[in-house]
Write an enzyme that holds these catalytic residues in place. Structure first.
Site, PDB file in Angstrom:
ATOM      1  N   TYR A  66      -3.343   3.599   2.312  1.00 44.63           N
ATOM      2  CA  TYR A  66      -3.388   3.875   3.750  1.00 44.63           C
ATOM      3  C   TYR A  66      -4.555   4.800   4.100  1.00 44.63           C
ATOM      4  CZ  TYR A  66      -2.044   5.578   8.356  1.00 44.63           C
ATOM      5  OH  TYR A  66      -2.046   5.914   9.698  1.00 44.63           O
ATOM      6  N   TYR A 126       0.854  -1.198   0.000  1.00 46.32           N
ATOM      7  CA  TYR A 126       0.000   0.000   0.000  1.00 46.32           C
ATOM      8  C   TYR A 126       0.885   1.243   0.000  1.00 46.32           C
ATOM      9  CZ  TYR A 126       0.913   0.763   5.027  1.00 46.32           C
ATOM     10  OH  TYR A 126       1.506   0.994   6.252  1.00 46.32           O
ATOM     11  N   CYS A 127       0.318   2.357  -0.458  1.00 51.20           N
ATOM     12  CA  CYS A 127       0.943   3.669  -0.301  1.00 51.20           C
ATOM     13  C   CYS A 127      -0.133   4.599   0.258  1.00 51.20           C
ATOM     14  CB  CYS A 127       1.555   4.173  -1.610  1.00 51.20           C
ATOM     15  SG  CYS A 127       0.393   4.390  -2.978  1.00 51.20           S
ATOM     16  N   TRP A 128      -0.040   5.896   0.010  1.00 59.93           N
ATOM     17  CA  TRP A 128      -1.002   6.809   0.639  1.00 59.93           C
ATOM     18  C   TRP A 128      -2.417   6.596   0.109  1.00 59.93           C
ATOM     19  CZ3 TRP A 128      -3.219   9.046   4.245  1.00 59.93           C
ATOM     20  CH2 TRP A 128      -4.035  10.177   4.099  1.00 59.93           C
TER      21      TRP A 128
END
Length: 345
Positions: A123, A94-96
């Site tokens: 996230y 995952y990232c932002w």
């Protein structure tokens, strides 16, 4: 191997089966992240700022090109690190927002045989969940009492007995006093604390009583979620009472083993409230290892603070329970009886 996009519902199940990789910068990760996640940054702190600034000034195309220019030379290093750290080649990423950074990491690792499960919305989706989770309606049962009555010990015993318990001080890495951080790891950020609290709450039945220790709004530097704290104030409250001798003994067992210099610094932080004379007396007693004396000295201050705090709770929902000189088994029995009186079976 192919990438699979997963929802947050899918995530709760899959997280038990494979590592979780956070593709954000080290600064974002340090601020807050999904518990148990491992940071494998695509852009570091400075690079993220540079690309973000370019995105605002010149648009996404320039930002993408700059991002690849910065991270491209490290592609092989990222792949090697992943191969070394995750030999089973099966991870959640995952990232932002679940966009470019996790997509790039997914692409890089697919090329060396990884099976990737990428979290939709990243996230931000997870954080939206945890923010709401710690503010939902709960049936709390607050365990209070003056310093030294052994509230944390009782909560642990209740949990071992099958009761629903949330250890707020354990999550905050702080015992909730001037001495609270001694010997403990650094405190999480407020946001990370909420993540930890939400992770615990989602495993509990919100329709059944949940035991928590009485706390002020702040536990060290951590601030309790507004709605959660409000519910603590208005929930049934059990005021544990024990003899002064038992309280001093309990505090001595917990704190006398801590480094002398840190105990003295904790006393000095209270000097404005204790006054100069009592502060010097307490420090002298610590130096002389006269633990019952300095503890009794400080209890004068902490007891006044507790009496003031007790006034916040509704008297009609407060049950005073004297557990002096009882075995742990008998104390648990009385606590469970009190729960049934306050909440029923």
């Amino acid at each position: 191997m192919a990438e699979t996009m997963i929802s947050l519902d899918d995530f709760w199940t899959l997280r038990k089966q494979m590592p979780i990789i956070d593709a954000r910068s080290e600064g974002e990760f340090a601020q807050s992240h999904i518990p148990e996640a491992i940071n494998l940054s695509i852009l570091n702190n400075q690079e993220r700022i540079e690309v973000g600034t370019l995105y605002k000034q010149k648009g996404p195309e320039h930002a993408v090109l700059k991002g690849f220019e910065l991270v491209g030379p490290r592609f092989h290093q990222i792949q090697k690190e992943a191969l070394s750290g995750f030999p089973e080649k099966k991870i959640i990423v995952y990232c932002w927002r679940g966009g470019m950074r996790s997509q790039i990491l997914s692409w890089l690792l697919e090329m060396v045989g990884f099976e990737i499960f990428r979290l939709k919305g990243g996230y931000k989706t997870y954080r939206n969940f945890t923010f709401e989770e710690v503010r939902k309606d709960l049936r709390l049962l607050v365990l209070g009492g003056k310093t030294g009555v052994g509230k944390t010990q009782l909560l642990k015993a209740l949990a071992q007995n099958g009761e629903q318990v949330v250890d707020l001080e354990g999550m905050a890495n702080h015992r909730g006093s001037s001495f609270g951080s001694i010997g403990l790891p650094p405190q999480p950020s407020v946001e990370q604390f909420e993540n930890l609290l939400a992770e615990k709450l989602r495993t509990l039945d919100a329709n059944q009583p949940i035991w928590v220790e009485n706390e002020s709004r702040k536990i060290g530097r951590v601030i309790l979620p507004d709605r959660f704290f409000e519910q603590m104030i208005h929930s049934p409250f059990i005021d544990i009472q024990k003899s002064e001798t038992e309280r001093i003994q309990h505090i001595q067992e917990e704190y006398a083993i801590l480094p002398k210099a840190e105990l003295i610094q904790a006393v000095k932080r209270l000097q404005k409230r204790l006054g100069g004379l009592r502060t010097q007396e307490a420090i002298a007693d610590i130096e002389a290892k006269n633990h019952p004396s300095w503890i009794r000295n400080l209890l004068l201050y902490y007891d006044k603070t507790y009496d003031f705090d007790l006034e916040r709770h509704e008297e009609g929902k407060t049950k005073h329970l004297d557990l002096s000189h009882l075995s742990l088994e008998d104390q648990l029995h009385q606590l469970l009886q009190a729960k049934h009186q306050l909440y029923g079976n």
